[in-house]
Design a protein around this motif. Structure first.
Motif, mmCIF file in Angstrom:
data_model
loop_
_atom_site.group_PDB
_atom_site.id
_atom_site.type_symbol
_atom_site.label_atom_id
_atom_site.label_comp_id
_atom_site.label_asym_id
_atom_site.label_seq_id
_atom_site.Cartn_x
_atom_site.Cartn_y
_atom_site.Cartn_z
ATOM 1 N N ALA A 24 8.804 -12.292 5.657
ATOM 2 C CA ALA A 24 7.300 -12.283 5.096
ATOM 3 C C ALA A 24 6.826 -10.873 5.617
ATOM 4 O O ALA A 24 6.080 -10.205 4.936
ATOM 5 N N VAL A 25 6.952 -10.769 6.906
ATOM 6 C CA VAL A 25 6.325 -9.257 7.655
ATOM 7 C C VAL A 25 6.848 -8.242 6.758
ATOM 8 O O VAL A 25 6.143 -7.260 6.403
ATOM 9 N N THR A 26 8.135 -8.289 6.421
ATOM 10 C CA THR A 26 8.871 -7.106 5.659
ATOM 11 C C THR A 26 8.136 -6.886 4.235
ATOM 12 O O THR A 26 7.891 -5.808 3.894
ATOM 13 N N PHE A 27 8.111 -8.073 3.646
ATOM 14 C CA PHE A 27 7.755 -8.046 2.114
ATOM 15 C C PHE A 27 6.041 -7.591 2.239
ATOM 16 O O PHE A 27 5.702 -6.712 1.643
ATOM 17 N N LEU A 28 5.454 -7.955 3.306
ATOM 18 C CA LEU A 28 3.981 -7.941 3.090
ATOM 19 C C LEU A 28 3.722 -6.448 3.752
ATOM 20 O O LEU A 28 2.712 -5.704 3.027
ATOM 21 N N ALA A 29 4.378 -6.014 4.657
ATOM 22 C CA ALA A 29 4.282 -4.162 5.164
ATOM 23 C C ALA A 29 4.640 -3.463 3.950
ATOM 24 O O ALA A 29 4.001 -2.615 3.750
ATOM 25 N N THR A 30 5.612 -3.800 3.233
ATOM 26 C CA THR A 30 6.143 -3.019 1.943
ATOM 27 C C THR A 30 4.929 -3.325 1.197
ATOM 28 O O THR A 30 4.739 -2.065 0.514
ATOM 29 N N GLY A 31 4.306 -4.271 0.869
ATOM 30 C CA GLY A 31 3.409 -4.092 -0.092
ATOM 31 C C GLY A 31 2.288 -3.528 0.138
ATOM 32 O O GLY A 31 1.591 -2.747 -0.671
ATOM 33 N N ILE A 32 1.734 -3.408 1.401
ATOM 34 C CA ILE A 32 0.842 -2.517 2.093
ATOM 35 C C ILE A 32 1.121 -1.135 1.810
ATOM 36 O O ILE A 32 0.039 -0.375 1.011
ATOM 37 N N LEU A 33 2.120 -0.945 1.973
ATOM 38 C CA LEU A 33 2.371 0.669 1.612
ATOM 39 C C LEU A 33 2.555 0.952 0.307
ATOM 40 O O LEU A 33 2.110 2.216 0.016
ATOM 41 N N LEU A 34 2.988 0.225 -0.694
ATOM 42 C CA LEU A 34 2.896 0.328 -1.982
ATOM 43 C C LEU A 34 1.451 0.415 -2.552
ATOM 44 O O LEU A 34 1.279 1.122 -3.355
ATOM 45 N N ALA A 35 0.786 -0.350 -1.898
ATOM 46 C CA ALA A 35 -0.846 -0.736 -2.376
ATOM 47 C C ALA A 35 -1.612 0.938 -1.965
ATOM 48 O O ALA A 35 -2.017 1.443 -2.712
ATOM 49 N N LEU A 36 -1.135 1.219 -0.880
ATOM 50 C CA LEU A 36 -1.761 2.552 -0.572
ATOM 51 C C LEU A 36 -1.129 3.600 -1.465
ATOM 52 O O LEU A 36 -1.701 4.576 -1.692
ATOM 53 N N ALA A 37 0.123 3.746 -1.844
ATOM 54 C CA ALA A 37 0.753 4.610 -2.653
ATOM 55 C C ALA A 37 -0.011 4.577 -3.908
ATOM 56 O O ALA A 37 -0.358 5.553 -4.642
ATOM 57 N N ALA A 38 -0.294 3.502 -4.307
ATOM 58 C CA ALA A 38 -1.018 3.075 -5.551
ATOM 59 C C ALA A 38 -2.624 3.881 -5.615
ATOM 60 O O ALA A 38 -3.006 4.589 -6.624
ATOM 61 N N VAL A 39 -3.292 3.469 -4.326
ATOM 62 C CA VAL A 39 -4.564 4.189 -4.321
ATOM 63 C C VAL A 39 -4.391 5.714 -4.328
ATOM 64 O O VAL A 39 -5.414 6.447 -4.764
ATOM 65 N N ARG A 40 -3.419 6.149 -3.524
ATOM 66 C CA ARG A 40 -3.113 7.569 -3.371
ATOM 67 C C ARG A 40 -3.004 8.364 -4.724
ATOM 68 O O ARG A 40 -3.484 9.270 -5.226
ATOM 69 N N ALA A 41 -2.147 7.509 -5.616
ATOM 70 C CA ALA A 41 -2.039 8.002 -7.079
ATOM 71 C C ALA A 41 -3.241 7.930 -8.002
ATOM 72 O O ALA A 41 -3.520 8.874 -8.734
ATOM 73 N N ALA A 42 -4.034 6.778 -7.723
ATOM 74 C CA ALA A 42 -5.196 6.864 -8.267
ATOM 75 C C ALA A 42 -6.299 7.880 -8.040
ATOM 76 O O ALA A 42 -7.030 8.261 -8.936
ATOM 77 N N LEU A 43 -6.423 8.334 -6.793
ATOM 78 C CA LEU A 43 -7.194 9.155 -6.437
ATOM 79 C C LEU A 43 -6.621 10.625 -6.831
ATOM 80 O O LEU A 43 -7.425 11.618 -7.133
ATOM 81 N N ARG A 44 -5.705 10.916 -6.717
ATOM 82 C CA ARG A 44 -4.740 11.989 -7.122
ATOM 83 C C ARG A 44 -5.189 12.424 -8.710
ATOM 84 O O ARG A 44 -5.842 13.360 -9.303
ATOM 85 N N ASP A 45 -5.128 11.256 -9.403
ATOM 86 C CA ASP A 45 -5.242 11.311 -10.938
ATOM 87 C C ASP A 45 -6.908 11.548 -11.190
ATOM 88 O O ASP A 45 -7.268 12.271 -12.242
ATOM 89 N N ALA A 46 -7.739 10.777 -10.266
ATOM 90 C CA ALA A 46 -9.079 11.116 -10.577
ATOM 91 C C ALA A 46 -9.474 12.618 -10.147
ATOM 92 O O ALA A 46 -10.539 12.988 -10.899
ATOM 93 N N ARG A 47 -9.074 13.299 -9.242
ATOM 94 C CA ARG A 47 -9.165 14.571 -8.893
ATOM 95 C C ARG A 47 -8.872 15.398 -10.016
ATOM 96 O O ARG A 47 -9.391 16.512 -10.097
ATOM 97 N N ARG A 48 -7.703 15.250 -10.675
ATOM 98 C CA ARG A 48 -7.289 16.226 -11.554
ATOM 99 C C ARG A 48 -7.889 15.831 -12.969
ATOM 100 O O ARG A 48 -7.943 16.685 -13.632
ATOM 101 N N GLY A 49 -8.701 14.874 -12.933
ATOM 102 C CA GLY A 49 -9.521 14.430 -14.295
ATOM 103 C C GLY A 49 -8.614 13.730 -15.367
ATOM 104 O O GLY A 49 -8.991 13.545 -16.467
ATOM 105 N N GLY A 50 -7.649 13.084 -14.795
ATOM 106 C CA GLY A 50 -6.386 12.446 -15.633
ATOM 107 C C GLY A 50 -7.113 11.083 -16.155
ATOM 108 O O GLY A 50 -7.933 10.611 -15.586
ATOM 109 N N THR A 51 -6.640 10.417 -17.072
ATOM 110 C CA THR A 51 -6.910 9.217 -17.525
ATOM 111 C C THR A 51 -5.981 8.036 -17.059
ATOM 112 O O THR A 51 -5.090 8.238 -16.594
#
Length: 80
Positions: free
Chosen positions: A53-80
């Motif tokens: 449970a701890v492993t899956f939840l920690a991995t989920g948090i890391l992937l959620a942070l990667a998703a936020v980073r990708a969304a912010l990166r796309d927003a800065r580039r002006g992507g859709t």
């Protein structure tokens, strides 16, 4: 097989297939993988498998942070 395991497996399988076949944006890909890990973590917690449970939840948090980073990166580039 418990229903939560089936749900996590289905979400993960659809995410990987859609990511490879349809060139899914990174923010969606990482977000759906994070959802998969969160559901799998909930299943492990329900089954009282603390380490998994701890492993899956920690991995989920890391992937959620990667998703936020990708969304912010796309927003800065002006992507859709």
């Amino acid at each position: 097989m418990p229903p939560l395991s089936l749900i996590a497996l289905a979400i993960g399988l659809v995410t990987v297939i859609a990511g490879l076949a349809f060139d899914m944006p990174d923010r969606w890909f990482f977000g759906l993988l994070a959802l998969t890990c969160m559901v799998a973590g909930a299943n492990a917690a329900y089954s009282e498998l603390r380490a998994w449970a701890v492993t899956f939840l920690a991995t989920g948090i890391l992937l959620a942070l990667a998703a936020v980073r990708a969304a912010l990166r796309d927003a800065r580039r002006g992507g859709t």
